[in-house]
Design a protein around this motif. Structure first.
Motif, PDB file in Angstrom:
ATOM      1  N   THR A 156     -30.272   5.911 -24.539  1.00 14.19           N
ATOM      2  CA  THR A 156     -29.665   5.126 -23.471  1.00 14.19           C
ATOM      3  C   THR A 156     -28.240   5.603 -23.254  1.00 14.19           C
ATOM      4  O   THR A 156     -27.605   6.131 -24.156  1.00 14.19           O
ATOM      5  CB  THR A 156     -29.652   3.631 -23.825  1.00 14.19           C
ATOM      6  N   THR A 157     -27.761   5.437 -22.057  1.00 13.25           N
ATOM      7  CA  THR A 157     -26.412   5.868 -21.747  1.00 13.25           C
ATOM      8  C   THR A 157     -25.791   4.894 -20.771  1.00 13.25           C
ATOM      9  O   THR A 157     -26.487   4.253 -19.985  1.00 13.25           O
ATOM     10  CB  THR A 157     -26.416   7.289 -21.154  1.00 13.25           C
ATOM     11  N   ARG A 158     -24.479   4.790 -20.825  1.00 14.88           N
ATOM     12  CA  ARG A 158     -23.758   3.866 -19.963  1.00 14.88           C
ATOM     13  C   ARG A 158     -23.088   4.658 -18.850  1.00 14.88           C
ATOM     14  O   ARG A 158     -22.265   5.527 -19.098  1.00 14.88           O
ATOM     15  CB  ARG A 158     -22.719   3.090 -20.775  1.00 14.88           C
ATOM     16  N   LEU A 159     -23.456   4.345 -17.614  1.00 15.98           N
ATOM     17  CA  LEU A 159     -22.926   5.042 -16.455  1.00 15.98           C
ATOM     18  C   LEU A 159     -21.770   4.238 -15.872  1.00 15.98           C
ATOM     19  O   LEU A 159     -21.949   3.083 -15.477  1.00 15.98           O
ATOM     20  CB  LEU A 159     -24.025   5.219 -15.407  1.00 15.98           C
ATOM     21  N   THR A 325     -21.983  28.383 -10.675  1.00 15.75           N
ATOM     22  CA  THR A 325     -20.762  27.595 -10.521  1.00 15.75           C
ATOM     23  C   THR A 325     -21.096  26.111 -10.499  1.00 15.75           C
ATOM     24  O   THR A 325     -20.403  25.287 -11.116  1.00 15.75           O
ATOM     25  CB  THR A 325     -20.033  27.987  -9.222  1.00 15.75           C
ATOM     26  N   ARG A 326     -22.152  25.743  -9.800  1.00 14.17           N
ATOM     27  CA  ARG A 326     -22.578  24.347  -9.771  1.00 14.17           C
ATOM     28  C   ARG A 326     -22.979  23.870 -11.169  1.00 14.17           C
ATOM     29  O   ARG A 326     -22.604  22.777 -11.616  1.00 14.17           O
ATOM     30  CB  ARG A 326     -23.762  24.182  -8.810  1.00 14.17           C
ATOM     31  N   LEU A 327     -23.750  24.691 -11.889  1.00 13.47           N
ATOM     32  CA  LEU A 327     -24.208  24.308 -13.227  1.00 13.47           C
ATOM     33  C   LEU A 327     -23.036  24.182 -14.202  1.00 13.47           C
ATOM     34  O   LEU A 327     -23.023  23.296 -15.057  1.00 13.47           O
ATOM     35  CB  LEU A 327     -25.216  25.333 -13.740  1.00 13.47           C
ATOM     36  N   ASN A 328     -22.049  25.073 -14.079  1.00 16.40           N
ATOM     37  CA  ASN A 328     -20.872  24.984 -14.944  1.00 16.40           C
ATOM     38  C   ASN A 328     -20.137  23.665 -14.732  1.00 16.40           C
ATOM     39  O   ASN A 328     -19.667  23.028 -15.684  1.00 16.40           O
ATOM     40  CB  ASN A 328     -19.935  26.160 -14.680  1.00 16.40           C
ATOM     41  N   LEU A 329     -20.018  23.244 -13.470  1.00 11.52           N
ATOM     42  CA  LEU A 329     -19.372  21.967 -13.182  1.00 11.52           C
ATOM     43  C   LEU A 329     -20.189  20.802 -13.724  1.00 11.52           C
ATOM     44  O   LEU A 329     -19.645  19.861 -14.320  1.00 11.52           O
ATOM     45  CB  LEU A 329     -19.175  21.810 -11.677  1.00 11.52           C
ATOM     46  N   LEU A 330     -21.503  20.848 -13.516  1.00  8.86           N
ATOM     47  CA  LEU A 330     -22.357  19.773 -14.013  1.00  8.86           C
ATOM     48  C   LEU A 330     -22.301  19.688 -15.535  1.00  8.86           C
ATOM     49  O   LEU A 330     -22.283  18.597 -16.109  1.00  8.86           O
ATOM     50  CB  LEU A 330     -23.794  19.995 -13.542  1.00  8.86           C
ATOM     51  N   GLU A 331     -22.243  20.852 -16.191  1.00  6.70           N
ATOM     52  CA  GLU A 331     -22.159  20.866 -17.655  1.00  6.70           C
ATOM     53  C   GLU A 331     -20.814  20.300 -18.116  1.00  6.70           C
ATOM     54  O   GLU A 331     -20.748  19.514 -19.066  1.00  6.70           O
ATOM     55  CB  GLU A 331     -22.339  22.285 -18.178  1.00  6.70           C
ATOM     56  N   ALA A 332     -19.730  20.690 -17.441  1.00  6.04           N
ATOM     57  CA  ALA A 332     -18.409  20.192 -17.814  1.00  6.04           C
ATOM     58  C   ALA A 332     -18.307  18.682 -17.636  1.00  6.04           C
ATOM     59  O   ALA A 332     -17.564  18.016 -18.359  1.00  6.04           O
ATOM     60  CB  ALA A 332     -17.334  20.890 -16.977  1.00  6.04           C
ATOM     61  N   CYS A 333     -19.082  18.138 -16.701  1.00  7.68           N
ATOM     62  CA  CYS A 333     -19.094  16.691 -16.470  1.00  7.68           C
ATOM     63  C   CYS A 333     -20.084  15.970 -17.381  1.00  7.68           C
ATOM     64  O   CYS A 333     -20.231  14.743 -17.293  1.00  7.68           O
ATOM     65  CB  CYS A 333     -19.435  16.392 -15.006  1.00  7.68           C
ATOM     66  N   GLY A 334     -20.785  16.708 -18.252  1.00  9.99           N
ATOM     67  CA  GLY A 334     -21.732  16.098 -19.190  1.00  9.99           C
ATOM     68  C   GLY A 334     -23.065  15.737 -18.581  1.00  9.99           C
ATOM     69  O   GLY A 334     -23.824  14.959 -19.162  1.00  9.99           O
ATOM     70  N   LEU A 335     -23.411  16.319 -17.421  1.00  5.66           N
ATOM     71  CA  LEU A 335     -24.632  15.937 -16.708  1.00  5.66           C
ATOM     72  C   LEU A 335     -25.797  16.878 -16.998  1.00  5.66           C
ATOM     73  O   LEU A 335     -26.953  16.511 -16.774  1.00  5.66           O
ATOM     74  CB  LEU A 335     -24.360  15.886 -15.204  1.00  5.66           C
ATOM     75  N   VAL A 336     -25.514  18.084 -17.453  1.00  8.09           N
ATOM     76  CA  VAL A 336     -26.561  18.999 -17.906  1.00  8.09           C
ATOM     77  C   VAL A 336     -26.114  19.610 -19.223  1.00  8.09           C
ATOM     78  O   VAL A 336     -24.917  19.645 -19.535  1.00  8.09           O
ATOM     79  CB  VAL A 336     -26.864  20.122 -16.873  1.00  8.09           C
ATOM     80  N   TYR A 344     -31.004  25.436 -18.378  1.00 13.17           N
ATOM     81  CA  TYR A 344     -30.317  24.159 -18.563  1.00 13.17           C
ATOM     82  C   TYR A 344     -31.335  23.030 -18.505  1.00 13.17           C
ATOM     83  O   TYR A 344     -32.461  23.222 -18.038  1.00 13.17           O
ATOM     84  CB  TYR A 344     -29.282  23.928 -17.453  1.00 13.17           C
ATOM     85  N   ARG A 345     -30.904  21.839 -18.973  1.00 11.35           N
ATOM     86  CA  ARG A 345     -31.706  20.647 -18.754  1.00 11.35           C
ATOM     87  C   ARG A 345     -30.770  19.474 -18.453  1.00 11.35           C
ATOM     88  O   ARG A 345     -29.595  19.485 -18.833  1.00 11.35           O
ATOM     89  CB  ARG A 345     -32.580  20.317 -19.968  1.00 11.35           C
ATOM     90  N   THR A 346     -31.303  18.488 -17.764  1.00 14.88           N
ATOM     91  CA  THR A 346     -30.519  17.318 -17.400  1.00 14.88           C
ATOM     92  C   THR A 346     -30.345  16.419 -18.620  1.00 14.88           C
ATOM     93  O   THR A 346     -31.296  16.147 -19.339  1.00 14.88           O
ATOM     94  CB  THR A 346     -31.228  16.534 -16.280  1.00 14.88           C
ATOM     95  N   THR A 347     -29.127  15.951 -18.869  1.00 19.48           N
ATOM     96  CA  THR A 347     -28.855  15.048 -19.981  1.00 19.48           C
ATOM     97  C   THR A 347     -29.243  13.619 -19.594  1.00 19.48           C
ATOM     98  O   THR A 347     -29.463  13.326 -18.409  1.00 19.48           O
ATOM     99  CB  THR A 347     -27.369  15.078 -20.351  1.00 19.48           C
ATOM    100  N   PRO A 348     -29.325  12.702 -20.561  1.00 20.74           N
ATOM    101  CA  PRO A 348     -29.575  11.294 -20.202  1.00 20.74           C
ATOM    102  C   PRO A 348     -28.535  10.758 -19.225  1.00 20.74           C
ATOM    103  O   PRO A 348     -28.871  10.019 -18.305  1.00 20.74           O
ATOM    104  CB  PRO A 348     -29.511  10.577 -21.559  1.00 20.74           C
ATOM    105  N   LEU A 349     -27.264  11.132 -19.421  1.00 15.62           N
ATOM    106  CA  LEU A 349     -26.238  10.715 -18.471  1.00 15.62           C
ATOM    107  C   LEU A 349     -26.521  11.300 -17.092  1.00 15.62           C
ATOM    108  O   LEU A 349     -26.344  10.636 -16.065  1.00 15.62           O
ATOM    109  CB  LEU A 349     -24.859  11.165 -18.961  1.00 15.62           C
ATOM    110  N   GLY A 350     -26.974  12.554 -17.070  1.00 10.98           N
ATOM    111  CA  GLY A 350     -27.302  13.193 -15.801  1.00 10.98           C
ATOM    112  C   GLY A 350     -28.437  12.503 -15.075  1.00 10.98           C
ATOM    113  O   GLY A 350     -28.420  12.373 -13.846  1.00 10.98           O
TER     114      GLY A 350
END
Length: 663
Positions: A156-159, A325-336, A344-350
């Protein structure tokens, strides 16, 4: 430093604090402390968490380790492994990758964790081995350990909710606004992409535009602060990238200012505010999270090919660089999370973040296109059963994916696997039945060919449980095969390890096989290039990476050919140049200016292909090379070759008596 920081009452999320020693922490380091459970966010500031304050008051290192274990994977688990026997960092890395599916390529993450354990007295390092101390055993006894898992199911994750200007942005995203987003085909963010460096760069550049900045000053600022962006052209590209990301906007013919969404992100320091702002401005951003979740472990190349389905204003897929570039941003935001260099894969937060966003579906993006440019796919990327798909390869790949989960009907996957291999140029037949091989296929032509046995295992939950492998040798002997292709949606860890260790078994996941089939329609590989797919010397996890190199080479080759025709056409249209001729050196120089650094042999090979009389769009003489047709005509001639082969195959299949009866 961490103890001093947790004693402070409040820290700006941008890294500003009154403590000199804490001021050395940059923004990404502070975010890591948040993820580690030592800092918590309250509005625009970061505060020590309750656990961090308790540790600081008591000085008990066990409280720190317990907090880290709760929030960071492979802390208590590493201690548990060391409880059985001392291990090296390399051995711990192997355990993390094989037992816990952690995507670590080096021992760096292991060193980071064992450093905490060492300074708190939980482990001791000598003779190149880590030893669990008595203190470590006492703490380990109090930890609730996780079990190895290949995904984050059940986590579970808190958004954090969007507020203010960012919430207004998201609320305004109807279908019209989603369609109007920028394609972002040439995104460039200066600085490093790893360890949150891209976020720091965007933060610095956005702050520079508050309250405003001129074009000249922006270029000067980029060149002064980013060593790899020294040219004015590179700095202007960075400025256009910030515009596409929705972080800056024009306020006059000469000035730029940060957008309301960007200002809200700067004030909150919340990475999700940045992601929301980017999603509202940039096409195929939040949609990537859905693609990774619905379709499985796609490579960046596969994502690039699928991107065109979400780009209503564009007829061509994005480049791999634009997707990266999109994936790097998503990874830096903790979404992948990154599983390998290209996967890559989508994280629970993602997943939670994706569900909170209005996104453009494939049907919405393609609905206004001409009928011959639409892709008949649903949002999951798989064709509907009652709808004609775009190609035979798509049908075969989709059936393979469905059959892999249809465990009651085991023959369905057996037939689908043989059909998929046949489509790739490995002809064969389905056999099946108790005590027999499921199928046999042939790799190669003539005397140099080899027979391969096919064993297909389906599983409704996507993971084949323990099954005996000792009978596969008899199945191979029955058909004269040296290798078994063990095909399934996924395999239980011990079964996979046993099969991977067998020199006569090549494990192929149906997800990868389906991807290869789909790619064969657009990025076809030769039989030699397909060899990694069936090579038993490779482990299952290594196959996609081995094939990716060939896919990338094919993509680059096509891009170079396209660029060459474009260069020669531009030369022919130049009124100051007579005849439009370019020599090999000039062509290579022109390719470098467009970002292609290829060798002389590769350029000559591409020119020879374009000059071949079946295509004939390039002419060669002692003066060099010139084009005899435009870019569109070149593409039409290349596509026509495929149609001619299809027509020839149809003609060959028509019997003489049928031809005589035709008018």
């Amino acid at each position: 430093m961490i103890g001093e920081l947790t004693a402070n009452q409040a820290v700006s999320p941008n890294g500003h604090t009154s403590l000199p020693q804490a001021g050395g922490l940059n923004r990404s380091q502070l975010q890591r402390l948040v993820r580690s459970g030592l800092l918590s966010r309250e509005g625009p500031v970061l505060l020590p968490s309750a656990a961090a304050r308790a540790w600081h008051r008591s000085g008990d290192p066990s409280l720190l380790i317990e907090t880290l274990h709760i929030n960071v994977r492979f802390v208590g688990e590493a201690m548990h492994a060391l409880a059985s026997a001392p291990l090296t960092h390399d051995q711990l890395l192997r355990l993390a990758r094989e037992e816990y599916d952690l995507p670590w390529a080096t021992t760096g993450p292991v060193h980071n964790r064992t450093a905490w354990l060492s300074v708190t007295g939980m482990v001791d390092l000598f003779d190149r081995h880590l030893h669990l101390t008595d203190s470590g055993r006492d703490v380990l006894a109090r930890l609730a350990l996780g079990t190895p898992a290949s995904d984050d199911t059940g986590v579970t994750t808190r958004l954090t909710l969007a507020t203010g200007a960012v919430a207004d942005l998201i609320d305004s995203l109807d279908e019209t606004e989603l369609r109007a987003r920028a394609d972002g085909a040439n995104l460039y963010i200066p600085g490093t992409s790893a360890n949150g460096g891209s976020l720091d760069a965007l933060h610095m550049l956005t702050e520079a535009a508050i309250p405003s900045i001129t074009d000249t000053d922006f270029v000067r600022f980029v060149r002064a602060n980013f060593p790899k962006a020294r040219t004015a052209a590179t700095a202007r590209t960075a400025k256009e990238a910030l515009k596409a990301l929705g972080l800056i906007q024009r306020t006059s013919s000469e000035t730029w200012s940060a957008t309301p969404g960007a200002i809200a992100w700067i004030e909150s320091g919340e990475a999700l505010d940045l992601a929301r702002t980017v999603h509202a401005s940039l096409a195929f951003f939040g949609e990537i999270l859905g693609e990774l979740n619905a379709t499985g472990r796609l490579t960046t190349g596969a994502l690039a090919e699928r991107s065109v389905r979400y780009l209503p204003n564009r007829q061509r897929p994005l480049s791999r660089a634009a997707v990266n570039t999109r994936l790097n941003l998503l990874e830096a935001c903790g979404l992948v999370s990154r599983l390998s260099q290209t996967v890559y894969r989508t994280t629970p937060l993602g997943l939670a973040f994706k569900d909170s966003l209005p996104c453009l579906s494939q049907e919405d993006a393609l609905s206004d296109r001409p009928a011959d440019t639409r892709a008949d796919c649903n949002p999951s990327g798989r064709p509907d059963a009652d709808r004609q798909s775009a190609s035979p390869g798509e049908d075969i790949a989709a059936e393979l994916e469905r059959a892999a989960r249809d465990s009651p009907n085991h023959k369905r996957l057996e037939k689908a696997a043989v059909a998929a291999l046949g489509y790739l140029g490995l002809p064969g037949e389905h056999v099946g039945g108790n005590g027999h091989v499921d199928g046999r296929v042939r790799f190669g032509i003539g005397a140099g060919s080899a027979i391969l046995g096919v064993e297909a295992k389906s599983a409704a939950n996507g993971r084949v449980v323990e099954q005996p492998l000792f009978g596969l040798a008899d199945h191979r002997a029955e058909i004269g095969a040296e290798i078994t292709l063990l095909i399934g949606p996924g395999f239980e860890r011990r079964m996979l390890r046993e099969a991977d260790d067998d020199p006569a078994i090549a494990v192929i996941e149906t997800e990868l096989l389906a991807e290869v089939v789909r790619r064969q329609d657009h990025t076809p590989l030769t039989l030699d290039q397909l060899a990694p797919l069936v090579d038993p010397a490779l482990r299952a996890a290594q196959r996609r990476e081995a094939l990716s190199g060939y896919w990338q080479a094919q993509e680059v080759r096509s891009q170079v050919e396209y660029a060459i025709v474009g260069l020669l056409n531009a030369e022919a249209e130049d009124p100051l140049e007579e005849g439009g001729w370019l020599d090999l050196t000039s062509i290579r120089r022109g390719l470098r200016s467009r970002g292609y650094r290829v060798g002389e042999d590769e350029v000559e090979e591409a020119l020879a292909f374009l000059a071949w009389n079946r295509i004939g769009v390039v002419q060669r003489s002692e003066r060099g090379y010139r084009c005899t047709a435009g870019v569109h005509a070149a593409g039409m001639r290349i596509r026509a070759l495929g149609h001619q082969w299809s027509a020839a195959a149809h003609h060959r299949e028509v019997r003489p008596s049928d031809k005589e009866s035709q008018p």
